[in-house]
Design an enzyme around this catalytic site. Sequence first.
Site, PDB file in Angstrom:
ATOM      1  CG  ASP A 191      -1.920   1.060   1.030  1.00 50.41           C
ATOM      2  OD1 ASP A 191      -2.941   0.848   0.591  1.00 50.41           O
ATOM      3  OD2 ASP A 191      -1.600   2.008   1.937  1.00 50.41           O
ATOM      4  CG  ASN A 203      -3.306  11.703  -5.954  1.00 50.16           C
ATOM      5  OD1 ASN A 203      -2.317  11.851  -6.460  1.00 50.16           O
ATOM      6  ND2 ASN A 203      -3.893  10.513  -5.718  1.00 50.16           N
ATOM      7  CG  HIS A 218      -5.061  13.361  -9.221  1.00 48.12           C
ATOM      8  ND1 HIS A 218      -5.565  12.340  -8.543  1.00 48.12           N
ATOM      9  CD2 HIS A 218      -6.047  14.331  -8.805  1.00 48.12           C
ATOM     10  CE1 HIS A 218      -6.414  12.478  -7.637  1.00 48.12           C
ATOM     11  NE2 HIS A 218      -6.786  13.665  -7.735  1.00 48.12           N
ATOM     12  CG  ASP A 235      -1.421   9.458 -12.025  1.00 48.36           C
ATOM     13  OD1 ASP A 235      -2.029   8.898 -11.205  1.00 48.36           O
ATOM     14  OD2 ASP A 235      -1.857  10.077 -13.052  1.00 48.36           O
ATOM     15  CG  ASP A 272      -3.165   3.561  -1.994  1.00 46.36           C
ATOM     16  OD1 ASP A 272      -3.936   2.437  -2.028  1.00 46.36           O
ATOM     17  OD2 ASP A 272      -2.915   4.144  -0.859  1.00 46.36           O
TER      18      ASP A 272
END
Length: 149
Positions: free
Chosen positions: A74, A82, A87, A91, A117
């Site tokens: 995780d 984010n 974002h 990414d 994630d």
Amino acid sequence: MNYNEMNKEKLIQILMEKDKILRELRLKNKKLNYLASIDAMTRVLNRKSGLELLERELKFSKINNTNIVVCFVDVDKLKYINDAFGHEEGDKLLINTALILKESIRKTDFVIRMGGDEFLVVFPQTTMKEANKVWYRILKRVEESNENI
């Protein structure tokens, strides 16, 4: 050249063209199957394909009485990244995480992006000792990556 010889030549030409088209179709089909099984952003197995492969490996493991190690990953603070940086930066973090995982595992292992994630790393026919060696490599790469930030 007589009529039969012309027909044979034409037939050979048609068959060669058919073989060429079939080769191209097989190649395109293989590429489509690959694209359908990979997460577009991280380039690891997507959830559907990954879980199908994991299911096959679990059955194999049970039938052959071999070990399989499955690890859950995780990515910490993705939502914060984010929200704070956008974002695109989130990414980049996911892509980098997937890259570290892919480059650190062995050829027999595989990575699945479960969504968001979350990733699974699967070590078929592996002991915990062997999996821990790989995790050490992964942790070292993550630490190195964090030092470069």
